[in-house]
Design an enzyme around this catalytic site. Structure first.
Site, PDB file in Angstrom:
ATOM      1  N   SER A 234     -57.307  21.156-152.948  1.00  0.00           N
ATOM      2  CA  SER A 234     -56.306  21.813-153.096  1.00  0.00           C
ATOM      3  C   SER A 234     -55.635  22.340-151.804  1.00  0.00           C
ATOM      4  O   SER A 234     -56.210  22.284-150.991  1.00  0.00           O
ATOM      5  CB  SER A 234     -56.637  23.277-153.760  1.00  0.00           C
TER       6      SER A 234
ATOM      7  N   TYR B 107     -63.362  29.254-152.510  1.00  0.00           N
ATOM      8  CA  TYR B 107     -62.305  28.140-153.172  1.00  0.00           C
ATOM      9  C   TYR B 107     -61.777  27.217-151.986  1.00  0.00           C
ATOM     10  O   TYR B 107     -61.877  26.194-151.702  1.00  0.00           O
ATOM     11  CB  TYR B 107     -61.226  28.475-154.008  1.00  0.00           C
TER      12      TYR B 107
END
Length: 156
Positions: free
Chosen positions: A140, A153
């Site tokens: 990401s 994350y």
């Protein structure tokens, strides 16, 4: 631009989600024989049926190390080898760092990072024997830019 994956065998994790599903469809359209993985067995079976021939659904809970360790073996047995591994699966457990519980941190690290490493390590063995293979890690942009509430994350 078109490309051919004819006679290639690929495993795609997180295939029951949006990005993983799009990758699987693209690989299937390019001629690859696929093992698609995700945690929702029913969704995987429906997705495999949607795509048609050459798709093997293999449910896997990436937070369970025994399941992770068995996934490459199961995919290689089902496909007759493995040329491409796409590590796409991931989870978020968002919380501000000051409030993030150890379990929230660990679950994201275990699924997004540790499972991908273990899958790659297992896939490399067969790829080295065959003297060919590709491993693709989907990530990401927040790993680069950061995001409030996503320390786990971003790190994974």
């Amino acid at each position: 631009m078109t490309f051919s994956l004819t006679n290639k065998k690929a495993l795609i994790t997180g295939a029951s989600g949006g990005i993983g599903g799009a990758v699987a469809k693209s690989f299937h359209d390019a001629g690859a024989k696929l093992a698609v993985s995700g945690s929702n067995e029913e969704k995987l079976k429906n997705f495999a049926a949607e795509l048609g021939d050459g798709i093997v659904p293999i449910a896997c809970n990436l937070s369970d190390l025994a399941s992770v360790d068995a996934l490459i073996k199961n995919a290689e047995e089902a496909l007759g080898g493995l040329d491409i591994l796409v590590c796409n699966a991931g989870v978020t457990k968002d919380n501000l760092a000051l409030r993030m519980k150890d379990e929230e941190w660990q679950q994201v690290i275990d699924i997004n990072l540790t499972a991908s490493f273990r899958l790659a390590r297992a896939a490399i063995k067969g790829m080295l024997k065959r003297r060919a293979g590709r491993i693709i890690f989907v990530t990401s942009v927040v790993g680069w830019t950061g995001n409030p509430g996503q320390a786990n994350y971003c790190a994974s």
